[in-house]
Design an enzyme around this catalytic site. Structure first.
Site, PDB file in Angstrom:
ATOM      1  N   HIS A  41      27.030  58.426  -2.049  1.00  0.00           N
ATOM      2  CA  HIS A  41      26.764  58.450  -3.536  1.00  0.00           C
ATOM      3  C   HIS A  41      26.469  59.853  -3.898  1.00  0.00           C
ATOM      4  CE1 HIS A  41      22.499  59.492  -3.068  1.00  0.00           C
ATOM      5  NE2 HIS A  41      22.510  58.695  -2.209  1.00  0.00           N
ATOM      6  N   GLU A 116      20.135  51.892   1.272  1.00  0.00           N
ATOM      7  CA  GLU A 116      19.597  52.988   2.079  1.00  0.00           C
ATOM      8  C   GLU A 116      18.200  52.202   2.905  1.00  0.00           C
ATOM      9  OE1 GLU A 116      19.700  55.451   4.045  1.00  0.00           O
ATOM     10  OE2 GLU A 116      19.953  57.375   2.794  1.00  0.00           O
TER      11      GLU A 116
END
Length: 248
Positions: A41, A116
């Site tokens: 990202h 994550e």
């Protein structure tokens, strides 16, 4: 976790800043291969501040939106993906949505297993303060014991590897002969690389970097790693994600 090997005649690429394989963008994907374009990202407010995100939310900052736009512009000119997948965390989804628009893909498919790593009680702290404020969790995070869970509800490195690798193998099984884009996180990319290659480090994994892998039956070939050539006009944090050293 399924047993995966890197092709013996196409060695893994060392995870170094800007180190990419000298390969052309394909116009088609071999019928027995799933080409997965792994994207980290764009930069977030917490990335820039040196705060630990883990499974918590953090917004893309101005640089992060510019990075997302740059990576979308690049991928929009390459071979059209059959689908775009993303972690269910906002920073990844926002990046994926930018890419989907450029690639004319109507939706982004969320995969919670690509989020994550949950790093327990370290989440929300600045990297510079965790050794003093959360010594037990700090030691667990940097421990060489891969099955050690981080205090405060965190995952072990092996747990992260298992869910991340399994998620990609599941995606690959649906897309033989196709290219797909997967937007995820630095910790996930590091885990995938180390689990598959057996290497002790994945090097720096930069925001909005492109990492291309080819998957066949139980065989992974890393074609590019940490490619940020599309960010030359935008810039990026040089420190990237590097869970192998305390450098934040």
């Amino acid at each position: 976790m399924a047993i995966c090997v890197v092709s013996s005649n196409e060695p893994a690429i060392n995870g170094m800043v800007g180190m990419i394989a000298d390969v052309e963008v394909p116009t088609e994907v071999p019928h027995n291969v799933a080409e997965i374009v792994l994207v980290r990202h764009g930069e977030t407010t917490w990335n820039n501040a040196g705060r630990i995100q883990g499974s918590l939310e953090s917004e893309l900052n101005e640089a992060g939106w510019k990075q997302a736009d740059a990576i979308a512009a690049r991928l929009g000119k390459e071979l059209k993906p059959a689908a775009i997948y993303s972690s269910d965390l906002k920073r990844a989804k926002n990046t994926a949505e930018m890419i989907a628009k450029a690639c004319h893909i109507p939706e982004v498919i969320e995969v919670p297993e690509l989020k994550e790593r949950h790093v327990g009680s370290l989440q929300g702290y600045y990297w510079s303060e965790i050794q003093e404020k959360e010594p037990e969790a700090y030691l667990a995070f940097f421990s060489s014991e891969k099955d050690l869970e981080i205090p405060g509800g965190g995952e072990s490195f092996n747990q992260l590897c298992e869910r991340s690798v399994s998620a990609l193998e599941e995606i690959a099984s649906k897309h033989k002969g196709e290219r797909v884009i997967v937007v995820t996180h630095g910790g996930v990319l590091r885990a995938i690389y180390m689990a598959v290659t057996g290497e002790a480090s994945a090097g720096k994994i930069l925001n909005a970097s492109i990492n291309v892998v080819h998957l066949t039956e139980k065989k992974w070939v890393f074609k590019t790693w940490s490619d940020v050539s599309h960010l030359n006009e935008v810039g990026f944090l040089q420190r990237g994600f590097n869970g192998d050293a305390f450098q934040h």
